[in-house]
Design a protein around this motif. Sequence first.
Motif, PDB file in Angstrom:
ATOM      1  N   ILE A  24       5.601  -8.308  -4.357  1.00 23.02           N
ATOM      2  CA  ILE A  24       4.699  -7.273  -4.859  1.00 23.02           C
ATOM      3  C   ILE A  24       4.992  -7.147  -6.352  1.00 23.02           C
ATOM      4  N   TYR A  25       3.927  -7.240  -7.156  1.00 23.35           N
ATOM      5  CA  TYR A  25       4.095  -7.012  -8.594  1.00 23.35           C
ATOM      6  C   TYR A  25       3.573  -5.634  -8.911  1.00 23.35           C
ATOM      7  N   LEU A  26       4.287  -4.899  -9.755  1.00 23.23           N
ATOM      8  CA  LEU A  26       3.719  -3.632 -10.196  1.00 23.23           C
ATOM      9  C   LEU A  26       4.175  -3.327 -11.614  1.00 23.23           C
ATOM     10  N   SER A  27       3.354  -2.509 -12.275  1.00 21.42           N
ATOM     11  CA  SER A  27       3.759  -2.091 -13.621  1.00 21.42           C
ATOM     12  C   SER A  27       3.787  -0.573 -13.658  1.00 21.42           C
ATOM     13  N   VAL A  28       4.630  -0.024 -14.512  1.00 19.55           N
ATOM     14  CA  VAL A  28       4.820   1.427 -14.540  1.00 19.55           C
ATOM     15  C   VAL A  28       4.152   2.008 -15.776  1.00 19.55           C
ATOM     16  N   ASN A  83      12.904   1.238  -3.667  1.00 18.97           N
ATOM     17  CA  ASN A  83      14.009   0.783  -2.829  1.00 18.97           C
ATOM     18  C   ASN A  83      14.125   1.640  -1.570  1.00 18.97           C
ATOM     19  N   GLU A  84      14.081   2.942  -1.772  1.00 18.50           N
ATOM     20  CA  GLU A  84      14.233   3.861  -0.631  1.00 18.50           C
ATOM     21  C   GLU A  84      13.104   3.705   0.374  1.00 18.50           C
ATOM     22  N   ILE A  85      11.867   3.636  -0.140  1.00 17.20           N
ATOM     23  CA  ILE A  85      10.703   3.521   0.741  1.00 17.20           C
ATOM     24  C   ILE A  85      10.795   2.252   1.586  1.00 17.20           C
ATOM     25  N   LEU A  86      11.132   1.153   0.919  1.00 16.67           N
ATOM     26  CA  LEU A  86      11.158  -0.119   1.647  1.00 16.67           C
ATOM     27  C   LEU A  86      12.320  -0.185   2.636  1.00 16.67           C
ATOM     28  N   TYR A 139      -0.265  -0.197 -12.134  1.00 16.83           N
ATOM     29  CA  TYR A 139      -0.975  -1.215 -11.364  1.00 16.83           C
ATOM     30  C   TYR A 139      -0.037  -1.761 -10.317  1.00 16.83           C
ATOM     31  N   LEU A 140      -0.638  -2.267  -9.228  1.00 11.36           N
ATOM     32  CA  LEU A 140       0.177  -2.823  -8.153  1.00 11.36           C
ATOM     33  C   LEU A 140      -0.604  -3.928  -7.469  1.00 11.36           C
ATOM     34  N   GLU A 151       0.831  -1.212   0.000  1.00  7.61           N
ATOM     35  CA  GLU A 151       0.000   0.000   0.000  1.00  7.61           C
ATOM     36  C   GLU A 151       0.856   1.249   0.000  1.00  7.61           C
ATOM     37  N   ALA A 152       1.962   1.172   0.783  1.00  7.75           N
ATOM     38  CA  ALA A 152       2.841   2.331   0.914  1.00  7.75           C
ATOM     39  C   ALA A 152       3.461   2.707  -0.433  1.00  7.75           C
ATOM     40  N   LEU A 153       3.662   1.723  -1.305  1.00  3.55           N
ATOM     41  CA  LEU A 153       4.304   1.996  -2.592  1.00  3.55           C
ATOM     42  C   LEU A 153       3.381   2.764  -3.530  1.00  3.55           C
ATOM     43  N   ARG A 154       2.088   2.766  -3.228  1.00  2.70           N
ATOM     44  CA  ARG A 154       1.135   3.428  -4.108  1.00  2.70           C
ATOM     45  C   ARG A 154       1.392   4.925  -4.223  1.00  2.70           C
ATOM     46  N   LYS A 155       2.107   5.454  -3.270  1.00  2.00           N
ATOM     47  CA  LYS A 155       2.345   6.899  -3.342  1.00  2.00           C
ATOM     48  C   LYS A 155       3.435   7.253  -4.358  1.00  2.00           C
ATOM     49  N   VAL A 156       4.171   6.253  -4.844  1.00  2.00           N
ATOM     50  CA  VAL A 156       5.180   6.526  -5.868  1.00  2.00           C
ATOM     51  C   VAL A 156       4.473   6.876  -7.168  1.00  2.00           C
TER      52      VAL A 156
END
Lengths: 225, 403
Positions: B223-227, B241-244, B98-99, B88-93
């Motif tokens: 976690i799978y995500l697409s950009v 990387n930084e967030i985690l 999709y994530l 969920e935290a990665l959603r702010k990137v």
Amino acid sequence: MVKKLVILKGITKTYYTGRIAYQVLRGIDLEVEEGEFLAIMGVSGSGKSTLLNIIGLLDKPDYGTYILDGQEVSKLSKKELAYIRNRKIGFVFQAFHLVPWATALENVLMPLLYRGNLKKEDEERALQFLTRLGLEKRINAKPSELSGGEQQRVAIARALITKPKLLLADEPTGNLDSKSSQEVMKIFKELNKNGLTIIMVTHDPEIAKFAQRIKIIKDGIFVEE
Amino acid sequence: MFIKYRLLWGGLFHKKLRLLLSVIGIIIGVSSLLLMNSFGESAKLKTLKEIETFGPEVIMVVAGSVRVHGGRAIQTEITTTLKPDDAEALRKVKGIKYLSPVFNGDAIVRYLGNNLTTIINGVNEEYILIRKFPLAEGRNFLKDEIFGYKKVAILGYKVKNQLFGNEDPMGKIILINKLPFRVIGVLAPIGIDASNADQDDQILIPWSVALSALYNVDYIRSIYLSVESLEEISFIEKQINEILLKRHKVSERNKDFQIIKAEDILEVKTQTTKLFSSLVKSISILCLLVGALGVTAIMTLSVNERKKEIGIRKALGAEDRDILLQFLMESIFITLLGGIIGVLVGVAGSLILLPLFNYPLVFPWSPILISSFLTIIFGIIAGIYPAYKATKIDPIILLRQGF
Ligand SMILES: Nc1ncnc2c1ncn2[C@@H]1O[C@H](COP(=O)(O)OP(=O)(O)OP(=O)(O)O)[C@@H](O)[C@H]1O
Ligand SMILES: [Mg+2]
């Protein structure tokens, strides 16, 4: 006036084995008229084959001039020499020198391969020659299946197929028994009667008798007529 | 006209065993060259196909330290520190399209009398969009089903066939580890993906259900995500990387997750393929070279044996060019004959061996062209020396004693 087919003047040839020089021909002068039958005699090593090689354009003299059928040939290129060999000269060798894998008929046709296109008529003409020489039943035989006399007759047919002006023969009966030798010489005689010029090397006086003229070579020079 | 060719080529067919031997050398060279080349082509195609299911815009965050081995991401130990909150935290990137959190595990699945074991992937409704898995029938998960702990399932193609056969699975209830799930969709056939997993042999369920009801854990495996855009992928990777790192309070050196892109997998794969194919190519070119050398050796022998024939031909009026051409053509004929047979053997070999080793079947057009071209070149090269030697034979030998 009869035309001179071969004119040799002051022909010399030296072979080198290592640093040792050996002068095989030491100033050969020779004139052969059209329609002549000449025999060249001499002991082994006297230079007969060397001379015949030069007359047949297979080898070049060191010095001297050679005029064949009115043309100075000592300065011609290899390619031009090959052309003249094919058109004007027929060879008959002591060891027959037939191509071993080819049939009698194919051997006879071989010179025509280097004249461009082989035609159906050429094949018929080759058959005629072979028939005239009594080989009509042996046209598909390989040299190894033929007797010495038969092989030499194939070689003669091969020499004649190109309608040469000059027939060169180096000991043509050297590997034949006396019966076959007589046959071959009769053929030569016949060909000569029909106008073919023949130069033949032999050391057998019986064979030389068939020629009109005999020249004797000794240590690379003609000694007497 | 036939006799003309007899006169030109007769010498070649005179010694049949020798001809056969020299041709065999070329056959071996050409067929191995072709075989190796088609394996190379096929391997390329295989990699490309696998990569298709794992697009270049996809990023995978995997828990634990991970090695990429032969294109396969292997988790070396079970790590429990990657949580759904991390996802969920990665959603702010910015730039993430999709994530989906992923928890995967085995399970026994049952429908009426049919039992099977398969992979369960706990995901959200974005997962099949990331992986670009098409649905054969039914529908995707709804957001409410993910957050509402709904026991719904999307079946892989094989699983559907094994459980239901020709029966319509939609709306039916299956048991996954004895818990009832309702089938809401079926994936179209996909095949094996870049990680060597058979994507037809799986069941997708909401990750919330997987964690709570099925496996009773509080962590996820990846976690799978697409950009949105490929250009930003490195930048996004850095931010993730930084967030985690911050969330897990670890440093770069002892971090407990790994970020993997398609590019990383592709790189390892193409490197191994490249190494393999260049090795194999040099070996097969060596084979061809040895074959060509064999032709040179045999033709040189043949020229030596046929000195008399060559002398005769020259005395009868053959020019050097005629002799050169004759023997060059003989060498080329040998290599061409070997080449044609070699190509046939190589093509047959490829068509038989490729499926045997599970490689995609390709008809080796470009390998055929390459090997044919090389064969002709090698044939000419092989023939030059013996043909040149043949022209050097002097017809005066014919009048020498004892020849
Ligand atoms: N290529 C060569 N190199 C060196 N010496 C040679 C060469 N050809 C011939 N000879 C020598 O030249 C001499 C003459 O040779 P040639 O073959 O002309 O003699 P010939 O009269 O034909 O003898 P024969 O009757 O034995 O055939 C011989 O001593 C021979 O050894
Ligand atoms: Mg002699």
